[in-house]
Write an enzyme that holds these catalytic residues in place. Structure first.
Site, mmCIF file in Angstrom:
data_model
loop_
_atom_site.group_PDB
_atom_site.id
_atom_site.type_symbol
_atom_site.label_atom_id
_atom_site.label_comp_id
_atom_site.label_asym_id
_atom_site.label_seq_id
_atom_site.Cartn_x
_atom_site.Cartn_y
_atom_site.Cartn_z
ATOM 1 N N ASP A 171 0.775 -1.214 0.073
ATOM 2 C CA ASP A 171 0.036 0.113 0.098
ATOM 3 C C ASP A 171 0.823 1.300 -0.097
ATOM 4 O O ASP A 171 0.327 2.409 0.126
ATOM 5 C CB ASP A 171 -0.950 0.030 1.226
ATOM 6 C CG ASP A 171 -2.025 -1.118 1.120
ATOM 7 O OD1 ASP A 171 -1.974 -1.559 -0.075
ATOM 8 O OD2 ASP A 171 -2.636 -1.254 2.366
ATOM 9 N N ASP A 218 4.284 0.742 13.526
ATOM 10 C CA ASP A 218 2.981 1.537 13.830
ATOM 11 C C ASP A 218 3.816 2.684 14.682
ATOM 12 O O ASP A 218 4.048 2.191 15.900
ATOM 13 C CB ASP A 218 2.002 0.832 14.568
ATOM 14 C CG ASP A 218 0.808 1.773 15.084
ATOM 15 O OD1 ASP A 218 1.048 3.041 14.883
ATOM 16 O OD2 ASP A 218 0.005 1.065 15.630
ATOM 17 N N SER A 254 -0.175 21.765 9.448
ATOM 18 C CA SER A 254 -1.125 22.063 8.385
ATOM 19 C C SER A 254 -1.959 23.391 8.627
ATOM 20 O O SER A 254 -1.877 23.963 9.562
ATOM 21 C CB SER A 254 -2.215 21.037 8.628
ATOM 22 O OG SER A 254 -3.453 21.506 7.879
ATOM 23 N N TYR A 300 -8.694 17.141 13.571
ATOM 24 C CA TYR A 300 -7.332 17.425 12.761
ATOM 25 C C TYR A 300 -6.593 18.562 12.992
ATOM 26 O O TYR A 300 -5.233 18.703 13.577
ATOM 27 C CB TYR A 300 -7.841 17.275 11.342
ATOM 28 C CG TYR A 300 -6.234 17.317 10.232
ATOM 29 C CD1 TYR A 300 -5.455 16.342 10.337
ATOM 30 C CD2 TYR A 300 -6.223 18.462 9.551
ATOM 31 C CE1 TYR A 300 -4.436 16.261 9.307
ATOM 32 C CE2 TYR A 300 -4.972 18.216 8.822
ATOM 33 C CZ TYR A 300 -4.254 17.269 8.630
ATOM 34 O OH TYR A 300 -3.095 17.258 7.782
ATOM 35 N N GLN A 352 -15.973 28.308 -3.042
ATOM 36 C CA GLN A 352 -14.879 28.280 -1.673
ATOM 37 C C GLN A 352 -13.746 28.525 -2.459
ATOM 38 O O GLN A 352 -13.456 27.915 -3.497
ATOM 39 C CB GLN A 352 -15.111 27.268 -0.687
ATOM 40 C CG GLN A 352 -15.000 25.949 -1.444
ATOM 41 C CD GLN A 352 -16.075 25.211 -2.235
ATOM 42 O OE1 GLN A 352 -16.936 25.872 -2.882
ATOM 43 N NE2 GLN A 352 -16.554 23.790 -1.985
ATOM 44 N N THR A 353 -12.815 28.983 -1.829
ATOM 45 C CA THR A 353 -11.564 29.204 -2.378
ATOM 46 C C THR A 353 -10.360 28.435 -1.565
ATOM 47 O O THR A 353 -10.496 28.159 -0.391
ATOM 48 C CB THR A 353 -10.837 30.995 -2.254
ATOM 49 O OG1 THR A 353 -11.064 31.374 -1.088
ATOM 50 C CG2 THR A 353 -12.002 31.464 -3.200
ATOM 51 N N ARG A 354 -9.145 28.133 -2.299
ATOM 52 C CA ARG A 354 -8.097 27.523 -1.667
ATOM 53 C C ARG A 354 -6.794 27.874 -2.295
ATOM 54 O O ARG A 354 -7.132 28.354 -3.655
ATOM 55 C CB ARG A 354 -8.098 25.764 -1.698
ATOM 56 C CG ARG A 354 -9.220 25.304 -0.929
ATOM 57 C CD ARG A 354 -8.983 25.472 0.598
ATOM 58 N NE ARG A 354 -9.819 24.562 1.160
ATOM 59 C CZ ARG A 354 -11.155 25.078 1.575
ATOM 60 N NH1 ARG A 354 -11.666 26.267 1.025
ATOM 61 N NH2 ARG A 354 -12.138 24.434 2.148
HETATM 62 N N1 GKE Z 1 -11.917 16.346 -1.287
HETATM 63 C C1 GKE Z 1 -12.804 16.616 -2.383
HETATM 64 N N2 GKE Z 1 -13.294 15.924 -3.240
HETATM 65 N N3 GKE Z 1 -13.189 18.116 -2.001
HETATM 66 C C2 GKE Z 1 -14.001 18.766 -2.944
HETATM 67 C C3 GKE Z 1 -14.539 17.902 -3.981
HETATM 68 C C4 GKE Z 1 -14.252 16.515 -4.100
HETATM 69 O O1 GKE Z 1 -14.865 15.751 -4.878
HETATM 70 N N4 GKE Z 1 -15.209 18.523 -4.771
HETATM 71 C C5 GKE Z 1 -15.200 20.070 -4.255
HETATM 72 N N5 GKE Z 1 -14.431 19.887 -2.995
HETATM 73 C C6 GKE Z 1 -14.135 21.103 -2.201
HETATM 74 C C7 GKE Z 1 -14.412 20.627 -0.630
HETATM 75 O O2 GKE Z 1 -15.481 20.899 -0.337
HETATM 76 C C8 GKE Z 1 -13.476 21.847 -0.006
HETATM 77 O O3 GKE Z 1 -14.134 23.067 0.133
HETATM 78 C C9 GKE Z 1 -12.380 22.157 -1.146
HETATM 79 O O4 GKE Z 1 -12.649 21.504 -2.127
HETATM 80 C C10 GKE Z 1 -11.152 21.451 -0.617
HETATM 81 O O5 GKE Z 1 -11.199 20.429 -0.392
HETATM 82 P P1 GKE Z 1 -10.004 19.350 0.356
HETATM 83 O O6 GKE Z 1 -8.682 19.615 -0.632
HETATM 84 O O7 GKE Z 1 -10.401 17.935 0.326
HETATM 85 O O8 GKE Z 1 -9.414 19.883 1.561
HETATM 86 P P2 GKE Z 1 -9.349 21.270 2.209
HETATM 87 O O9 GKE Z 1 -8.491 22.242 1.494
HETATM 88 O O10 GKE Z 1 -10.577 21.867 2.854
HETATM 89 O O11 GKE Z 1 -8.479 20.798 3.779
HETATM 90 C C11 GKE Z 1 -7.169 20.090 3.590
HETATM 91 O O12 GKE Z 1 -6.264 21.164 3.890
HETATM 92 C C12 GKE Z 1 -4.935 20.873 3.939
HETATM 93 C C13 GKE Z 1 -4.357 22.125 4.574
HETATM 94 O O13 GKE Z 1 -4.476 23.293 3.586
HETATM 95 C C14 GKE Z 1 -7.510 19.439 4.587
HETATM 96 O O14 GKE Z 1 -7.974 18.101 4.472
HETATM 97 C C15 GKE Z 1 -6.000 18.833 5.070
HETATM 98 O O15 GKE Z 1 -5.692 17.582 4.204
HETATM 99 C C16 GKE Z 1 -4.679 19.585 4.711
HETATM 100 O O16 GKE Z 1 -4.228 20.015 5.957
#
Ligand code: GKE
Length: 334
Positions: free
Chosen positions: A41, A55, A119, A150, A221-223
């Site tokens: 895996d 572990d 994170s 988390y 939503q933004t990232r």
């Molecule tokens: N996973 C996922 N899958 N997210 C989706 C999808 C989908 O099919 N469609 C839209 N989204 C949207 C989510 O609802 C969220 O608003 C955004 O994309 C980003 O989701 P993400 O990539 O799963 O994770 P987040 O950015 O919300 O959070 C992550 O942040 C990181 C730090 O910046 C966490 O899960 C951590 O893995 C990490 O620490």
């Protein structure tokens, strides 16, 4: 350094696997890579490395893993995208055992330097309510109101690193990763993050001929998303630099999730009908990385454009998908 053992905890994971490759390429000869997953895996298993299945929530295993080690990179955690961390808060919090026991074992073993992967989920939720978010500065982690489960674990473990440095003299480095993506990562099964999930869904639409896509939330939503190569470069600079406090390690290229889908559609040369699943896990409304501090400490910040990183990621997931399901069948998970 090249004769001391370097431990990569979580070496079977996405970032850990790339880190081992990077350390090998830099000429380090004694690398130990440890992960709880069985070898089958692991995302990558590198030759010439002391690969072990252990572990690390158990102190004894951390003692075994840190024997003769000069430097620890702790990338080990039970985690995933927002779909996983919202539904598995206790499992995420149990990662506290890994970092705590690794620090204790590292202290006993005389480890010189200890890197902890934190994170952006440590940041106060109040600072992330608006999609047009003001980029998060490191000080925005306090007063503490992190992502439930988390984020609390990450914030606590950051603090543990700080006090092991202050009280026991172990040099620790902490980077707050902002949503890392790239090849050799999770793309199905429930732990995948948005970049890989969107690639998989677009590929599914392409091979199945059903030209629609389900998007979690309203797409507004933004990232910011950081390509794995930038992550590795940043970790290297932070570990080798004078960085005495947690720093952001993330891209500052802010996009809406709709824009992320636009990019993948363009790469795939496809236009899809978008169905928004408003009750799906969404996380914060907006999150971006303020990179003033990392520039100040190491004179650098992530620079890979999202379009470029996503093209490589899409190509890798396409190959994985076709190898697993064939080019004509639909994946069983969406
Ligand atoms: N996973 C996922 N899958 N997210 C989706 C999808 C989908 O099919 N469609 C839209 N989204 C949207 C989510 O609802 C969220 O608003 C955004 O994309 C980003 O989701 P993400 O990539 O799963 O994770 P987040 O950015 O919300 O959070 C992550 O942040 C990181 C730090 O910046 C966490 O899960 C951590 O893995 C990490 O620490």
């Amino acid at each position: 350094m090249s004769n001391d053992v370097i431990l990569v905890a979580g070496g079977g994971g996405f970032i850990g696997g790339h880190l081992v490759a990077d350390l090998k390429a830099k000429g380090f000869e004694r690398i130990r890579s440890v992960d709880v997953k069985p070898f089958d895996d692991w995302y990558q298993v590198h030759e010439g490395v002391d690969n072990r299945v252990l572990d690390l929530q158990e102190l004894e295993n951390c003692r075994e893993a840190t024997r003769d080690v000069a430097r620890v990179y702790n990338l080990a955690a039970d985690m995933g995208g927002i779909g996983f961390i919202e539904m598995n808060k206790a499992l995420c919090m149990l990662s506290v055992l890994i970092n705590t026991h690794l620090l204790m074992a590292a202290r006993e073993a005389g480890v010189e330097k200890f890197f902890f992967s934190s994170s952006a989920c440590v940041y106060n939720a109040d600072k992330q309510r608006d999609p047009r978010v003001v980029p998060l500065k490191e000080a925005d982690a306090y007063p503490a109101m992190p992502e439930d489960g988390y984020g609390w674990e990450k914030l606590f473990s950051e603090r543990m690193c700080r006090h092991f440095t202050e009280d026991f003299g172990i040099a620790t480095r902490v980077a707050r990763f902002h949503n890392v993506y790239g090849p050799h990562g999770t793309w199905e099964g429930g732990r995948e993050k948005a970049p890989a999930a969107i690639c998989r869904k677009v590929i599914l639409a392409k091979v199945s001929g059903r030209h629609e896509i389900e998007i979690w939330g309203d797409g507004l939503q933004t990232r910011s998303f950081m390509y794995i190569d930038d992550c590795l470069e940043g970790v290297d600079r932070i570990v080798n630099g004078e960085v005495p406090e947690p720093v952001n390690l993330g891209s500052s290229e802010l996009v809406t999730i709709n824009e992320l889908v636009d990019i993948v559609e363009e790469i795939a040369d496809l236009k899809l009908q978008r169905n928004y699943k408003l009750d799906a896990p969404k996380g914060v409304n907006g999150r971006n990385s303020d990179n003033d501090l990392i520039r100040e400490y190491v004179g650098w910040e992530p620079s890979v454009r999202l379009r470029d990183g996503m093209a490589k990621t899409y190509a890798w997931i396409w190959d994985e998908y076709v190898a697993k399901y064939g080019a004509g069948k639909a994946a069983t998970t969406v």
